[in-house]
Design a protein around this motif. Structure first.
Motif, PDB file in Angstrom:
ATOM      1  N   ASN A 114      36.872  79.299  11.623  1.00 58.58           N
ATOM      2  CA  ASN A 114      36.171  80.818  12.532  1.00 58.58           C
ATOM      3  C   ASN A 114      37.465  81.764  11.894  1.00 58.58           C
ATOM      4  OD1 ASN A 114      36.255  78.885  14.710  1.00 58.58           O
ATOM      5  ND2 ASN A 114      37.495  78.110  15.297  1.00 58.58           N
TER       6      ASN A 114
ATOM      7  N   GLU B 120      35.051  85.170  11.477  1.00 62.80           N
ATOM      8  CA  GLU B 120      35.651  86.851  11.559  1.00 62.80           C
ATOM      9  C   GLU B 120      35.259  87.724  11.350  1.00 62.80           C
ATOM     10  OE1 GLU B 120      35.143  87.843  15.405  1.00 62.80           O
ATOM     11  OE2 GLU B 120      34.338  84.852  15.855  1.00 62.80           O
TER      12      GLU B 120
ATOM     13  N   ARG C 173      33.260  90.940  10.809  1.00 60.79           N
ATOM     14  CA  ARG C 173      34.106  92.069  10.754  1.00 60.79           C
ATOM     15  C   ARG C 173      33.564  93.096   9.879  1.00 60.79           C
ATOM     16  NH1 ARG C 173      37.298  95.163   8.205  1.00 60.79           N
ATOM     17  NH2 ARG C 173      37.724  93.640   6.313  1.00 60.79           N
TER      18      ARG C 173
ATOM     19  N   SER D 102      26.823  89.262  17.260  1.00 60.26           N
ATOM     20  CA  SER D 102      27.637  87.763  17.969  1.00 60.26           C
ATOM     21  C   SER D 102      26.285  86.824  18.683  1.00 60.26           C
ATOM     22  CB  SER D 102      27.795  88.662  19.204  1.00 60.26           C
ATOM     23  OG  SER D 102      27.164  89.022  20.553  1.00 60.26           O
TER      24      SER D 102
END
Length: 427
Positions: free
Chosen positions: A24, A28, A32, A65
């Protein structure tokens, strides 16, 4: 992890971070980084990674997303660590955004290797010490077989090596063994150096290694070649960081005794110099010897240019080399040492050098694997065009693998800059 070395940019890579292998956290961090890259897009022409990223982002109307794990992974999968994006990006550390795409790709590949492993054939391809040691005793047979079309079809089907790729030849003896029998006596008044022979010089390009050693002797340098192992960077291709760390530990142990004795470390292939100088302190963050060894590492032409600045470089050239088209490899740019090979070749009388700054697209396995060969060749196509249009007498590159790609794309066999000096000396 922020690590500043030798005036280069810092790096964002910390193998001791508890979340380093957390899936995870990885995705992430990818989001970014992608959030900055998608708005900049400066790197779109550098390699297949960024078109893959931008296509995915555009397909989802700029909404990160909505990217699937496969879409998040593909840009990192396609990175072949040329580092062009890193040394041209304005947002690398210590900038607050800390964009380090090549190390993000490496982190992904480490996670993938730890969780999914890698094919046995891929693991064999990157184990250059094993391949070299198994092949050298049978060099004539291996070199012949590697150029037989039916054999290449078999290699393509079972090893994933594209039948069109140019494979490195195998030496009939290692460079280390050759030098034990053919050392020339020198006083060594200009210094003591350790040559890190690299797998490519030790197992594949003996003539380049001989040129290197004779040029160093010509400049009155005392030379030693220790029994080091592969620098470890090929294992980055599959994410086997433990193998890279093991190689780093062995080589640091071997090299530190020479550093203690006042030797400098000369490396003739930029990729290997980059690995020892900048990656070893990241792979061995708790070993101060890794940092100490890294500080004594020099690109061979950087080192010879330092001799020139001290008035100690031998300029007794006997042969002019005409016009030269010089390809500067991406990893040499990352070393941040300037165009020292160009400067040295321009000391040769009646010799002109044209600099070509384009990526060959080869990398280690990226340029030979069937699944990536076409992408690699496309990356190098502009370089091939520039070389063909240069009409130079000689083509030159510091990277033997880039040279293979250049020969494949142009029909011209490049020399290493050290071979140019060797020939200019009349050796």
């Amino acid at each position: 992890m922020e690590l500043a070395i030798g005036g280069t940019k810092d790096f964002e890579f910390n193998i001791k971070d508890p979340k380093f292998l957390d899936e995870n956290a990885l995705w992430e961090e990818a989001k970014r980084v992608y959030s900055k890259c998608k708005d900049c897009r400066m790197c779109v022409t550098y390699c297949p990674s960024f078109p893959a990223l931008f296509d995915a982002v555009d397909k989802h109307d700029d909404d990160l997303s909505k990217l699937s794990k496969e879409e998040l992974a593909l840009p990192l999968e396609l990175c072949f660590h040329c580092k062009q994006c890193y040394f041209k990006c304005p947002y690398t550390p210590p900038h607050e955004w800390k964009i380090d795409f090549p190390h993000l790709s490496l982190r992904y590949k480490v996670w993938k290797f730890k969780t999914k492993g890698a094919k046995l054939t891929d693991r064999f391809l990157v184990n250059t010490d094993l391949v070299g040691k198994l092949s050298v005793p049978f060099a004539p047979i291996v070199n012949t077989v590697n150029n037989i079309k039916p054999v290449r079809v078999i290699l393509e089907n079972f090893m994933g090596i594209d039948r069109r790729a140019k494979l490195p030849p195998i030496n009939s003896q290692t460079l280390i063994d050759w030098y034990k029998k053919n050392r020339n006596p020198v006083k060594g008044e200009n210094g003591k150096v350790v040559v890190f022979p690299t797998c490519l010089f030790n197992y594949n390009y003996l003539e380049k290694g001989i040129a290197l050693l004779r040029v160093l002797e010509k400049n009155d340098l005392w030379v030693e070649i220790p029994e080091v192992q592969c620098c470890g960077i090929p294992f980055f291709d599959v994410g086997d960081i433990d193998a890279s760390i093991a190689k780093a530990k062995h080589n640091v142990q071997v090299l530190k005794s020479y550093v203690d004795a006042g030797y400098d470390i000369i490396v003739p292939v930029p990729t290997c110099a980059l690995q020892i100088k900048y990656e070893y302190p990241l792979l061995l963050p708790d070993d101060p010897e890794a940092k100490r060894v890294s500080e004594k590492v020099f690109d061979v032409h950087e080192y010879l240019w330092k001799l020139h600045e001290k008035g100690k470089f031998n300029k007794d050239f006997k042969v002019s080399m005409g016009s030269i088209a010089y390809h500067i490899p991406c990893h040499l740019k990352s070393l941040n040492v300037g165009y020292r090979a160009v400067a040295l070749m321009r000391l040769i009388p009646n010799t002109k050098v044209k600099l070509i700054e384009r990526c060959s697209g080869h990398d280690g396995t990226f340029g030979v694997k069937k699944q990536t060969f076409d992408m690699a060749y496309k990356v190098g196509s502009k370089l091939f065009e520039d070389i063909k249009s240069s009409e130079a007498d000689i083509v030159v590159s510091d990277c033997p693998l880039a040279s293979n790609q250049i020969e494949l794309g142009t029909g011209k066999k490049p020399l290493h800059p050290i071979e140019v000096l060797y020939r200019a000396y009349g050796l």
